[in-house]
Design a protein around this motif. Structure first.
Motif, PDB file in Angstrom:
ATOM      1  N   ALA A 165       0.835  -1.205   0.000  1.00  0.00           N
ATOM      2  CA  ALA A 165       0.000   0.000   0.000  1.00  0.00           C
ATOM      3  C   ALA A 165       0.867   1.251   0.000  1.00  0.00           C
ATOM      4  CB  ALA A 165      -0.932  -0.008   1.209  1.00  0.00           C
ATOM      5  N   GLY A 166       1.997   1.184   0.708  1.00  0.00           N
ATOM      6  CA  GLY A 166       2.921   2.317   0.713  1.00  0.00           C
ATOM      7  C   GLY A 166       3.599   2.517  -0.622  1.00  0.00           C
ATOM      8  N   LYS A 167       3.979   1.434  -1.272  1.00  0.00           N
ATOM      9  CA  LYS A 167       4.681   1.532  -2.553  1.00  0.00           C
ATOM     10  C   LYS A 167       3.769   2.053  -3.669  1.00  0.00           C
ATOM     11  CE  LYS A 167       8.118  -2.071  -1.605  1.00  0.00           C
ATOM     12  NZ  LYS A 167       9.302  -1.198  -1.751  1.00  0.00           N
ATOM     13  N   PHE A 168       2.470   1.825  -3.531  1.00  0.00           N
ATOM     14  CA  PHE A 168       1.514   2.243  -4.562  1.00  0.00           C
ATOM     15  C   PHE A 168       0.532   3.275  -4.010  1.00  0.00           C
ATOM     16  CE2 PHE A 168       3.117  -1.837  -5.981  1.00  0.00           C
ATOM     17  CZ  PHE A 168       3.242  -1.691  -7.362  1.00  0.00           C
ATOM     18  N   ARG A 169       0.960   4.050  -3.044  1.00  0.00           N
ATOM     19  CA  ARG A 169       0.042   4.952  -2.340  1.00  0.00           C
ATOM     20  C   ARG A 169      -0.612   5.996  -3.245  1.00  0.00           C
ATOM     21  NH1 ARG A 169       3.898   7.296   2.081  1.00  0.00           N
ATOM     22  NH2 ARG A 169       4.920   5.295   1.686  1.00  0.00           N
ATOM     23  N   GLU A 170       0.042   6.323  -4.352  1.00  0.00           N
ATOM     24  CA  GLU A 170      -0.510   7.361  -5.228  1.00  0.00           C
ATOM     25  C   GLU A 170      -1.750   6.891  -5.974  1.00  0.00           C
ATOM     26  OE1 GLU A 170       2.544   8.781  -7.779  1.00  0.00           O
ATOM     27  OE2 GLU A 170       3.732   9.652  -6.154  1.00  0.00           O
ATOM     28  N   ILE A 171      -1.945   5.580  -6.069  1.00  0.00           N
ATOM     29  CA  ILE A 171      -3.091   5.085  -6.844  1.00  0.00           C
ATOM     30  C   ILE A 171      -3.995   4.151  -6.052  1.00  0.00           C
ATOM     31  CG2 ILE A 171      -2.039   5.348  -9.118  1.00  0.00           C
ATOM     32  CD1 ILE A 171      -1.204   2.466  -9.025  1.00  0.00           C
ATOM     33  N   VAL A 172      -3.569   3.706  -4.867  1.00  0.00           N
ATOM     34  CA  VAL A 172      -4.399   2.811  -4.053  1.00  0.00           C
ATOM     35  C   VAL A 172      -5.357   3.633  -3.200  1.00  0.00           C
ATOM     36  CG1 VAL A 172      -4.355   1.174  -2.119  1.00  0.00           C
ATOM     37  CG2 VAL A 172      -2.736   0.924  -4.018  1.00  0.00           C
ATOM     38  N   ASN A 173      -6.601   3.187  -3.113  1.00  0.00           N
ATOM     39  CA  ASN A 173      -7.638   3.927  -2.385  1.00  0.00           C
ATOM     40  C   ASN A 173      -7.764   3.505  -0.926  1.00  0.00           C
ATOM     41  OD1 ASN A 173      -8.724   3.403  -5.375  1.00  0.00           O
ATOM     42  ND2 ASN A 173      -9.294   5.456  -4.711  1.00  0.00           N
ATOM     43  N   ALA A 174      -7.484   2.214  -0.645  1.00  0.00           N
ATOM     44  CA  ALA A 174      -7.719   1.717   0.706  1.00  0.00           C
ATOM     45  C   ALA A 174      -6.812   0.526   0.980  1.00  0.00           C
ATOM     46  CB  ALA A 174      -9.180   1.320   0.886  1.00  0.00           C
ATOM     47  N   GLN A 175      -6.573   0.279   2.272  1.00  0.00           N
ATOM     48  CA  GLN A 175      -5.836  -0.906   2.692  1.00  0.00           C
ATOM     49  C   GLN A 175      -6.639  -1.625   3.774  1.00  0.00           C
ATOM     50  OE1 GLN A 175      -2.080   0.002   4.770  1.00  0.00           O
ATOM     51  NE2 GLN A 175      -2.701   2.153   4.817  1.00  0.00           N
ATOM     52  N   LEU A 176      -6.680  -2.930   3.649  1.00  0.00           N
ATOM     53  CA  LEU A 176      -7.432  -3.775   4.562  1.00  0.00           C
ATOM     54  C   LEU A 176      -6.455  -4.730   5.232  1.00  0.00           C
ATOM     55  CD1 LEU A 176      -9.929  -5.267   5.700  1.00  0.00           C
ATOM     56  CD2 LEU A 176     -10.112  -6.425   3.482  1.00  0.00           C
ATOM     57  N   LEU A 177      -6.265  -4.585   6.549  1.00  0.00           N
ATOM     58  CA  LEU A 177      -5.273  -5.360   7.287  1.00  0.00           C
ATOM     59  C   LEU A 177      -5.988  -6.163   8.378  1.00  0.00           C
ATOM     60  CD1 LEU A 177      -2.657  -2.471   7.747  1.00  0.00           C
ATOM     61  CD2 LEU A 177      -2.928  -4.014   5.783  1.00  0.00           C
ATOM     62  N   ILE A 178      -6.024  -7.474   8.205  1.00  0.00           N
ATOM     63  CA  ILE A 178      -6.698  -8.353   9.148  1.00  0.00           C
ATOM     64  C   ILE A 178      -5.647  -8.987  10.056  1.00  0.00           C
ATOM     65  CG2 ILE A 178      -8.149 -10.400   9.397  1.00  0.00           C
ATOM     66  CD1 ILE A 178      -9.311  -9.757   6.621  1.00  0.00           C
ATOM     67  N   TYR A 179      -5.748  -8.712  11.357  1.00  0.00           N
ATOM     68  CA  TYR A 179      -4.745  -9.079  12.368  1.00  0.00           C
ATOM     69  C   TYR A 179      -3.326  -9.136  11.767  1.00  0.00           C
ATOM     70  CZ  TYR A 179      -7.011 -13.549  10.951  1.00  0.00           C
ATOM     71  OH  TYR A 179      -7.617 -14.567  10.267  1.00  0.00           O
ATOM     72  N   PRO A 180      -2.832  -7.977  11.313  1.00  0.00           N
ATOM     73  CA  PRO A 180      -1.569  -7.964  10.565  1.00  0.00           C
ATOM     74  C   PRO A 180      -0.342  -8.191  11.439  1.00  0.00           C
ATOM     75  CG  PRO A 180      -2.287  -5.729  11.000  1.00  0.00           C
ATOM     76  CD  PRO A 180      -3.411  -6.625  11.470  1.00  0.00           C
ATOM     77  N   VAL A 181       0.663  -8.845  10.850  1.00  0.00           N
ATOM     78  CA  VAL A 181       2.009  -8.889  11.413  1.00  0.00           C
ATOM     79  C   VAL A 181       2.654  -7.536  11.116  1.00  0.00           C
ATOM     80  CG1 VAL A 181       4.285  -9.934  11.209  1.00  0.00           C
ATOM     81  CG2 VAL A 181       2.248 -11.377  11.078  1.00  0.00           C
ATOM     82  N   THR A 182       3.125  -6.843  12.145  1.00  0.00           N
ATOM     83  CA  THR A 182       3.756  -5.540  11.894  1.00  0.00           C
ATOM     84  C   THR A 182       5.089  -5.378  12.609  1.00  0.00           C
ATOM     85  OG1 THR A 182       2.760  -4.323  13.750  1.00  0.00           O
ATOM     86  CG2 THR A 182       1.457  -4.492  11.728  1.00  0.00           C
ATOM     87  N   ASP A 183       5.461  -6.292  13.519  1.00  0.00           N
ATOM     88  CA  ASP A 183       6.600  -6.061  14.415  1.00  0.00           C
ATOM     89  C   ASP A 183       7.346  -7.371  14.649  1.00  0.00           C
ATOM     90  OD1 ASP A 183       8.332  -5.069  16.338  1.00  0.00           O
ATOM     91  OD2 ASP A 183       6.840  -5.076  17.934  1.00  0.00           O
ATOM     92  N   ASN A 184       8.652  -7.356  14.471  1.00  0.00           N
ATOM     93  CA  ASN A 184       9.454  -8.563  14.691  1.00  0.00           C
ATOM     94  C   ASN A 184      10.097  -8.628  16.071  1.00  0.00           C
ATOM     95  OD1 ASN A 184      11.285  -6.512  14.186  1.00  0.00           O
ATOM     96  ND2 ASN A 184      12.601  -7.726  12.843  1.00  0.00           N
ATOM     97  N   SER A 185       9.783  -7.675  16.951  1.00  0.00           N
ATOM     98  CA  SER A 185      10.381  -7.704  18.283  1.00  0.00           C
ATOM     99  C   SER A 185       9.725  -8.751  19.179  1.00  0.00           C
ATOM    100  CB  SER A 185      10.269  -6.333  18.949  1.00  0.00           C
ATOM    101  OG  SER A 185       8.940  -6.069  19.372  1.00  0.00           O
TER     102      SER A 185
END
Length: 305
Positions: A165-185
């Motif tokens: 979503a970040g790489k295509f932010r100029e053309i993507v309208n929405a992001q849907l994140l279902i219990y996403p992995v976001t942190d490796n700590s």
């Protein structure tokens, strides 16, 4: 609150899943995960389901498209499956994606990307980026609306979706994140609370990250670890779902809050009494349908803008 009776019953079923002892650890994990498929319930009929195969630097990338109607230039969702970066495929998520396509009346294109440990980061992410670029470039041929794009994923697929979503932010309208992995700590309060499960545990989390990021080179790479990203300006609106009894709960919340601090519109929903993976447990857990309805409403609202 406590884990719902429905979730408890599903976990009992999962505890009785058996796989061949001769498999490697990652092959056993994949076989185990594929045996979750019946938990999703009956497969719905979808107006049209088709497949494409792309080659990314000689590697096969399969796409499965769920088209719920015959609408021209349809809004669409590009979906990345979960599985701790080392498991999952088009089949593990087929049943819930059929349901979501019908509910949202939106085309869904699922991506089958390369998996660790055979293909560690950034191989899977590269496949996802390659597929998204191909879909956008061929939107007219595919009868899709390039101005109505949602990037989506669950668990590890949520990490991939956040980065894409970040790489295509100029053309993507929405992001849907279902219990996403976001942190490796693996150091949030929910990881400490649920280090022994249910479903996910700390030992498995450490192993998954070691397979995905086997050396130190990418341990601090925000493309692999979304919570480390600082460039969050102008990202698309987000729907973030988290489960109450999930070690990933707090890192999903932290990422949602970080998006909010960058003035990104975020819908954050906590599903109580549920555990990780319930998106794929609609045959047994009623809250799966609640999540589906919430997601469908979010998608419809975004498509109407």
């Amino acid at each position: 609150m406590k884990l719902s009776e429905q979730a408890e019953k599903v976990l009992m079923k999962i505890q009785h899943i058996e796989v061949l002892e001769t498999l490697s650890p990652w092959e056993a994990g994949r076989a185990f995960y594929e045996k979750f498929i019946p938990l999703a319930g009956e497969k719905e009929t979808v107006f049209q389901i088709s497949e494409n195969e792309l080659l990314n630097e000689g590697h096969r990338v399969r796409l499965r498209t769920y088209r719920p109607n015959d609408q021209d230039r349809s809004p669409f969702i590009i979906y990345f499956h979960g599985g701790w970066f080392n498991a999952g495929n088009l089949e593990t998520h087929d049943t819930p994606l059929r349901r979501l396509a019908n509910l949202s009346q939106t085309v869904i294109i699922a991506i089958d990307y390369r998996l660790a440990p055979e293909h560690p980061f950034p191989a899977g992410l590269n496949d996802c980026e390659f597929a998204v670029k191909w879909i956008i470039e061929n939107a007219s041929f595919l009868n899709l609306n390039p101005n109505k794009i949602t990037i989506a994923g669950d668990s590890a697929g949520g990490a991939l979706a956040a980065t894409i979503a970040g790489k295509f932010r100029e053309i993507v309208n929405a992001q849907l994140l279902i219990y996403p992995v976001t942190d490796n700590s693996l150091k949030t309060a929910s990881w400490k609370e649920f280090q022994d499960g249910p479903l996910l545990d700390l030992k498995g989390g450490i192993q998954a990250w070691d397979w995905y990021l086997p050396g130190p080179a990418h341990r601090d790479n925000p493309d692999a670890v979304p919570l480390l990203a600082d460039d969050l300006q102008d990202l698309p609106s987000a729907f973030v779902a988290v489960a109450e009894y999930d070690p990933l709960r707090d890192e999903g919340i932290l990422y949602a809050e970080k998006l909010k601090t960058s003035s990104i519109s975020v819908t954050l929903k906590l599903y109580k009494g549920t555990t990780h993976g319930f998106f794929q447990m609609g045959g047994f857990i009623d809250d799966t349908e609640v999540l589906m309805q919430d997601v469908a409403e979010f998608i419809k609202n975004q498509n109407s803008l």
